[in-house]
Design a protein around this motif. Sequence first.
Motif, PDB file in Angstrom:
ATOM      1  N   PHE A  23      -3.172  22.765 -11.121  1.00  0.00           N
ATOM      2  CA  PHE A  23      -2.747  23.220 -12.447  1.00  0.00           C
ATOM      3  C   PHE A  23      -1.840  22.133 -13.011  1.00  0.00           C
ATOM      4  O   PHE A  23      -0.878  21.731 -12.345  1.00  0.00           O
ATOM      5  N   ASP A  72      -0.960  28.328   7.351  1.00  0.00           N
ATOM      6  CA  ASP A  72      -2.168  29.124   7.175  1.00  0.00           C
ATOM      7  C   ASP A  72      -1.835  30.593   6.974  1.00  0.00           C
ATOM      8  O   ASP A  72      -2.574  31.317   6.323  1.00  0.00           O
ATOM      9  N   GLU A 103      -3.162  22.618   7.951  1.00  0.00           N
ATOM     10  CA  GLU A 103      -2.594  23.822   7.356  1.00  0.00           C
ATOM     11  C   GLU A 103      -2.935  23.896   5.867  1.00  0.00           C
ATOM     12  O   GLU A 103      -2.914  22.880   5.170  1.00  0.00           O
ATOM     13  N   ASN A 104      -3.191  25.103   5.407  1.00  0.00           N
ATOM     14  CA  ASN A 104      -3.294  25.314   3.960  1.00  0.00           C
ATOM     15  C   ASN A 104      -1.946  25.042   3.321  1.00  0.00           C
ATOM     16  O   ASN A 104      -0.912  25.079   3.983  1.00  0.00           O
ATOM     17  N   ARG A 105      -1.948  24.810   2.035  1.00  0.00           N
ATOM     18  CA  ARG A 105      -0.662  24.488   1.403  1.00  0.00           C
ATOM     19  C   ARG A 105      -0.650  24.810  -0.092  1.00  0.00           C
ATOM     20  O   ARG A 105      -1.672  24.821  -0.745  1.00  0.00           O
ATOM     21  N   TRP A 106       0.578  25.065  -0.561  1.00  0.00           N
ATOM     22  CA  TRP A 106       0.907  25.104  -1.981  1.00  0.00           C
ATOM     23  C   TRP A 106       1.928  24.011  -2.175  1.00  0.00           C
ATOM     24  O   TRP A 106       2.936  24.022  -1.477  1.00  0.00           O
ATOM     25  N   ALA A 107       1.741  23.152  -3.119  1.00  0.00           N
ATOM     26  CA  ALA A 107       2.678  22.037  -3.224  1.00  0.00           C
ATOM     27  C   ALA A 107       2.653  21.424  -4.609  1.00  0.00           C
ATOM     28  O   ALA A 107       1.607  21.365  -5.253  1.00  0.00           O
ATOM     29  N   PHE A 108       3.812  20.999  -5.049  1.00  0.00           N
ATOM     30  CA  PHE A 108       3.850  20.147  -6.226  1.00  0.00           C
ATOM     31  C   PHE A 108       3.304  18.774  -5.852  1.00  0.00           C
ATOM     32  O   PHE A 108       3.729  18.172  -4.871  1.00  0.00           O
ATOM     33  N   GLY A 166       9.466  20.917  -2.140  1.00  0.00           N
ATOM     34  CA  GLY A 166       8.399  20.989  -3.134  1.00  0.00           C
ATOM     35  C   GLY A 166       7.065  21.447  -2.599  1.00  0.00           C
ATOM     36  O   GLY A 166       6.063  21.428  -3.325  1.00  0.00           O
ATOM     37  N   ALA A 167       7.006  21.873  -1.320  1.00  0.00           N
ATOM     38  CA  ALA A 167       5.719  22.206  -0.721  1.00  0.00           C
ATOM     39  C   ALA A 167       5.862  23.291   0.330  1.00  0.00           C
ATOM     40  O   ALA A 167       6.849  23.325   1.064  1.00  0.00           O
ATOM     41  N   TYR A 168       4.867  24.173   0.407  1.00  0.00           N
ATOM     42  CA  TYR A 168       4.755  25.124   1.502  1.00  0.00           C
ATOM     43  C   TYR A 168       3.497  24.804   2.287  1.00  0.00           C
ATOM     44  O   TYR A 168       2.416  24.710   1.711  1.00  0.00           O
ATOM     45  N   ALA A 188       8.367  15.410  -6.946  1.00  0.00           N
ATOM     46  CA  ALA A 188       7.497  16.349  -6.239  1.00  0.00           C
ATOM     47  C   ALA A 188       8.023  16.618  -4.824  1.00  0.00           C
ATOM     48  O   ALA A 188       7.838  17.703  -4.288  1.00  0.00           O
ATOM     49  N   PHE A 201       0.620  20.991 -10.007  1.00  0.00           N
ATOM     50  CA  PHE A 201       0.859  21.952  -8.923  1.00  0.00           C
ATOM     51  C   PHE A 201      -0.470  22.237  -8.236  1.00  0.00           C
ATOM     52  O   PHE A 201      -1.439  22.601  -8.893  1.00  0.00           O
TER      53      PHE A 201
END
Lengths: 410, 410, 410
Positions: C406, A174, C49-54, A169-171, C78, C24
């Motif tokens: 979001f 950087d 680290e930057n991240r995209w995550a539910f 569910g996550a990436y 999630a 999200f």
Amino acid sequence: IAKVAEDYVPPTKPTFKIGGRVHFDTWDFPSNTPGIGFFENPATGNDPENRWAFRRVRLETSGDAFETMLWRIQVDFADPNDPAIKDVYIGWDELPGNTTVLLGNQKRPLGLDALNSSRFNIFMERPLVVEAFNEDARRLGLCGYSYSDDLVYNWRYGIFNMENVSGTGAYLGDAFQGSGNARLASSPWYDDSSGGRGYYHWAIAGMVANPDGDVLATTPHSNQGRFRTRPEARSSSRWIDTGAIAGADWYEVFALESMLNVGAWNFCGEYQTTWLQRDNGMSDVNFHGGYLQAAYFLTGEHMAYDRKSSTLSRTKPFENFFLVPDCNGNFGTGWGAWQIAARISYLDLSDDNIQGGVETNATLGLNWLWTSHSKMQFNAIYGDISEHRPVGGYTGGNFWVMGCRFMVDF
Amino acid sequence: IAKVAEDYVPPTKPTFKIGGRVHFDTWDFPSNTPGIGFFENPATGNDPENRWAFRRVRLETSGDAFETMLWRIQVDFADPNDPAIKDVYIGWDELPGNTTVLLGNQKRPLGLDALNSSRFNIFMERPLVVEAFNEDARRLGLCGYSYSDDLVYNWRYGIFNMENVSGTGAYLGDAFQGSGNARLASSPWYDDSSGGRGYYHWAIAGMVANPDGDVLATTPHSNQGRFRTRPEARSSSRWIDTGAIAGADWYEVFALESMLNVGAWNFCGEYQTTWLQRDNGMSDVNFHGGYLQAAYFLTGEHMAYDRKSSTLSRTKPFENFFLVPDCNGNFGTGWGAWQIAARISYLDLSDDNIQGGVETNATLGLNWLWTSHSKMQFNAIYGDISEHRPVGGYTGGNFWVMGCRFMVDF
Amino acid sequence: IAKVAEDYVPPTKPTFKIGGRVHFDTWDFPSNTPGIGFFENPATGNDPENRWAFRRVRLETSGDAFETMLWRIQVDFADPNDPAIKDVYIGWDELPGNTTVLLGNQKRPLGLDALNSSRFNIFMERPLVVEAFNEDARRLGLCGYSYSDDLVYNWRYGIFNMENVSGTGAYLGDAFQGSGNARLASSPWYDDSSGGRGYYHWAIAGMVANPDGDVLATTPHSNQGRFRTRPEARSSSRWIDTGAIAGADWYEVFALESMLNVGAWNFCGEYQTTWLQRDNGMSDVNFHGGYLQAAYFLTGEHMAYDRKSSTLSRTKPFENFFLVPDCNGNFGTGWGAWQIAARISYLDLSDDNIQGGVETNATLGLNWLWTSHSKMQFNAIYGDISEHRPVGGYTGGNFWVMGCRFMVDF
């Protein structure tokens, strides 16, 4: 219309729909040469094991919020201890140009068979090339979907992160390991008068990706420059596999789709080719593959097609399957729909010093549709692998696999 | 009837129902002899820990597809990080002879208390013998269910894989480790005029199994020749346990059920015996056990019974539990239904060189039904274990356990 | 009314509602001093680290059973491979004094921002002090909820186990590690005539806890005397953290809440202080913190408030966001609701030899509500940490974080 507008009560909360699917498989590996054992079990070289397994146990909910937004959650419990997310997104609807924009985990536009729902595909598992270049299809991204008013054209285009997050569910990372994907599809011939029993479909798609092949060991993300696939059957390992390609810098995929439906006959083919650039002075490599398939409904139905997304849709048997006693002690029977199919599939993942393997498969398929929402699929596959980097001393082999799937969706 | 037929609109998609249950437990282990500590914690010999725990947090969906097919998915989240599947199947309905056939994960026909829903059982946990010979009950299989038109008889019979796949969803292995199971049940006396306040039930069931006790270390499946059970309470370990029995070749279980209900009284007993054959010249072994129980509704209700499946069904209190102030400042009250129960349970898993242990338990139970869909259960258990292979030097011990369950289903 | 009573049909089964939410997130860590790298990655000192995550993929079901009982199940996907339970309880309703009693996993009464739903909070993540002293909020417990007939007062009070079981569903341990929690809240001013556009809220809450800081290594439970929190953003590690405090015997938390709403303006502040007693002659320690925040709807809406629970409720934009072409080729547009906000937050987890760190954060927030059930949140956070026990030689640092969420709920 004025009357309707007067009676119109705006919604006070989002709508809610529920659905799901159960796919239950048996797979039998009756014979194979020794190399296949090593591709399946590199440590022992043991034969692939037969199996009974749930392939998909999926629950899904979706709805729209006040007509201009939508959302969808799909969770798969086929591996119950470790569920996976599939479609999980929110979106904006009714935008100009018949456009919908979705944000979240969704399918990358690449490959017809990848975009087709697993409920509707003709064969049990997707073709080698489609799986290898768009593994598991879904990624985190932002993607737009549009169609022309006359339904002849539709297109989708988006940016995606490359990591498969169905389990996490996550990436984290950087280095943005992203791709841009786009697909333009068309159905220039579609015979409305027969309810879509005749149509011709073509599409082109492309992907430009930045897999970060120089990822450092100290960062949590991993090199996404890797192509691999199972043998169009549910083996434990992916038998052809480039491994993570060191120094993978950028790659580009170009994809062609074509499908012709004439009544009970359906013919389909796809071709995809991938160019990958490596840094540190290593030469570029190319991988490519395709498939051709034909299917025929013995009982006369046709493969339904959705012109707004240019993907396969739900086929309804002329007569459902049933075996019910009537009040005279006789049996009423219905036999459902029967379809036969054949597919030739090819994938070359070997180039330069990357020896992922070259595989050619031939599959015979039989589909027995009990109802529009339930069916049985049977596949018999003969395959041949060569040019594989040696595992246990073997660079290739051939195999037979038989699969049988029982499925319902709701 | 003609009118109805005219108005009949065939369904265009499957139906969908949702349900679930929450069972929340507290378990208290107030006293035990040292051997019990070693059966619970073989490494340390520590006492069993008291606990608060969700026993079942289950969501389920089911439906039928076009009247002749059906499906069901149950997922349990009591261990949230590792969900488990329970019933997951598809099926065919309305077959000749009042027959339904189900394919997928479902209960093996063996033992009344195993077939009864956890929502309806009189005691918190199932009897020793039922758990030991049909551990967790559900397996992948194909099973038919039929009943006679007069409802006096019903029978079920199927073939099953022996591995419990509730956590993995898959069985891998070339050696088919299968069993055949069958159960014939009857309710020769059932007092329809009182709504089923009087009935007599009997059933016989059997299982023939091929556990593959010579499983090789290099294959992914495991020896299924093992019998074990917790002490009718939620301990961490299973206190009596044969371990995987080397060379287990075939085994046969024979099971008898009997239940008599007279108004508020319910009497029930089961007996099961298992013969196991070993190869490599080791002698055959026999394990067996049974239980007797009696229950009485102080408030006069009765244990409901389903004649089509010959299992317990939902009891509705004469008056729900509530405590609601009325407009005069007084309280309206209802006290629900109250039931007391006692059970004696026995299981012998020790024979020849297999010393799994012999356990005898006595349980007192109190059930407070708040509504037809919610209740509290209280169990006090005294148990004694002997003839156990030595753990920390102990071959037996005795213990007290108190349990309390709060439950709702919907 | 008599008519209604005549027509009244008592329910025969529990009611059933379904809902859920998708949140999200993207998080960006553009700059920080080296100490922050060590608080995030103690082994390497790498930057966050930057991240995209539910953040939340939650499905929930709830209902009531025969009007006097209720139940609720929430599961969060999630982290798909490891789901977590949130609210899972059964309860009794309509008890004297407008009282509901819930048993199961539920929020401990401590801290307004913890009790507010994540759907309604003004900032993306909860304040430092609220997270540190009531980490993840939900615990197994029995809790009563009441309100006065005039809605001016409401109170809740319960006993809870201290272990967070959202991942395991179970607490094991003979030492009952419990807490008693209570909160008294009031809305002495509430302007009904404007639909609640003006109100004043205050509350006091307290917690007395027995964390068992002398837990033995041989028991399965762990020392619950620990306070920690992330930097009001989704970092991987919790940057300030006391660690498990050896010998933690008892602790007491005292909490104050205050909130004033005047039309589009909302002002809110909380303060909490914790005294912890240690045995073995170690001195007692004190930790404390608070926050102040202000928010303003540029488009004129107000933060809705629920007087029965004294928490924030759902805000409905005057106009939803949409961009829809009309039949003349023009676009109909709506811009939703826009809110700006600022928060100052402080937490001191350093006292005596416990050097958890002292953190001060300043946050600017922007919320764009598309509909009453969907919105976007943007937060920019500057923070400073000091008095931290040295990690990689650093005792403090400062950082910037940007977050964007979001979200939709249904």
